[in-house]
Write an enzyme that holds these catalytic residues in place. Sequence first.
Site: not given
Lengths: 361, 361
Positions: B61, B211, B252
């Site tokens: 993350g 995830q 990201d």
Amino acid sequence: MTAIEKSLTPHFLSSRVQALELTPDGVNLLDQTALPGKVQYVLIQTAQQMAQAIETMLVRGAPAIGIAGAYGMILSARQGLDLQLTLDDLRKQIHQDAERLAQTRPTAVNLFWALNAMRTIVDSHFDSPAALLNALTEKARQIHQEDIEACQKIGEYGATLIPKSAGILTHCNAGALATGGYGTALGVVRSAFAKDPSIHVFADETRPRLQGARLTTWELVEDGIPVTLVTDNMSGSLMQHHKVDVAIVGADRITANGDTANKIGTYNLALIAYAHKVPFYVAAPLSTIDLSMDNGSLIPIETRQNEEISTINGELICADEVDYYNPAFDVTPAQYITGIITEKGIALPPYRESLAKLFKT
Amino acid sequence: MTAIEKSLTPHFLSSRVQALELTPDGVNLLDQTALPGKVQYVLIQTAQQMAQAIETMLVRGAPAIGIAGAYGMILSARQGLDLQLTLDDLRKQIHQDAERLAQTRPTAVNLFWALNAMRTIVDSHFDSPAALLNALTEKARQIHQEDIEACQKIGEYGATLIPKSAGILTHCNAGALATGGYGTALGVVRSAFAKDPSIHVFADETRPRLQGARLTTWELVEDGIPVTLVTDNMSGSLMQHHKVDVAIVGADRITANGDTANKIGTYNLALIAYAHKVPFYVAAPLSTIDLSMDNGSLIPIETRQNEEISTINGELICADEVDYYNPAFDVTPAQYITGIITEKGIALPPYRESLAKLFKT
């Protein structure tokens, strides 16, 4: 319908892979739940066993379950002859078994199409139970053989749409395993590859049951066709990087307006292709086209068990106490489909006209 | 930038879930590769161990690996003090370890942002190694604390965008596990749920590493928020059936023009949402925004091992002899993003102006 009228080349690649075979002892099914780890055949000897094999997806794929349903009715007839039923009782039993076979999976229309073709035989005049069995056997073999020939023609028509050295993205398994032995979407791939070995296939893994990973990669590797495995959510990335020239999928039911039910995720792929102006083709025999149904909103969509999503290889992959949504199919609206490749040619929009015409030629 | 200027409510849900914690002995990482089956913590005591933990995704993350990187530099300083290095040698060692930490994962910019903030401390004036360690510790704790506060503000701003009883689709895990402890996309979910317990989350499972299944469902169930698990290829079906009112994902790296790198499949989801006119939001702190990079084509995209695709729980799920394509991220062009939710407000298109303004307020 704008069929591409060209003389079909007589040479095409056949597949080494066969999903099902009628023998004197029963029906040999290649167990598609065990691939790619194990190549094992299961001998199906009763209509009830065949119904279970369809439900548990030992055999799957719209054309293949049509053939499996027809073979199931032969098994029913063989059982009846073993029991020395009268012709009337035999007919009754076969109809009951046909009903059971029809209850297995609701979405793919090929099953109902094949069962109805066989029911017509059951209701014809015969002098003896043996004569009925012979006629059913002949009809089922014909359904199987015609499916192979239809797929070969689909392959030949479809190959004309594939650019030189194309990257071809496909979803689920619409191959030899899903049909009588050649494939719809993968039939196009086989025919294209026979002419141009520089094509390349990208196979969506196709969650939750992973037919793309487990079946399509296996089938293509068996036939020596190069394939790259991707997860279902990589199609956007692939197309953004110009790796895909055309997307081709099979179908479980195509309605009169061209809406197409196919394995869950097909609609996602169609939207991704549309956004990238990548042609999106559906490849299917006429037995998949249901002109009696107006549009895709009417197609019954099978919902399968939560465990298909919550577990992999028996291991829980999520928290307890979650809910699940597990439709086995989705419906791609006709507007996102560039063309529908059939054994009678390639139907183009507007589909209501072009599909109807296919049945008149 | 059109920040929704409303008085933020002082009450928000906090999460029971914490991904990482600095202790006198080291850094306790919740092992995210073991969830949801095992809740186990791993004590990280060296910068090298932290680099490996980031590479193998024990911690993942974008905001969380930024914090982990900062903590890794504290561990480097502690190691140096144990070795009684001079201040100069200590600085040299910490810079070397920062370089190692920077080599772990290329896409998320938060890591580089946090390492650079810590490097500035390393290069400041200090009277002793201990004073340097203290200053680094203070800075890293500040980075962690500010991330939590930023996520809480993201949550509050984002909650204003969520309709009553909304169905919210999210991809991957942008939750407490991915951040300092509250979440970006799931921070919005937490804040919205605190005000309206009738909202419902749909979690994409997020292949290949799952995830969404493994982390998001676990995290939401821990906090009592209702969640439905779906495979990544079901978003079209969900939206076609009007089950999704809004899609929210983390990020990201967001470039100056608003292009957004996030977990592979985010771009697919954005296109599906766009086709259905479902708002698609990105939730991220300013530390994820990289104004030095003009657009998304410049973002380095990490490619990970083939085994993430070819095996599940160690079992091969495809044929041998296939190729793989395994980018860990994709880039969603700004045109498909309805808004970018930050701790300074909600940026709207055109992003080149609205994102730049966020840094001036």
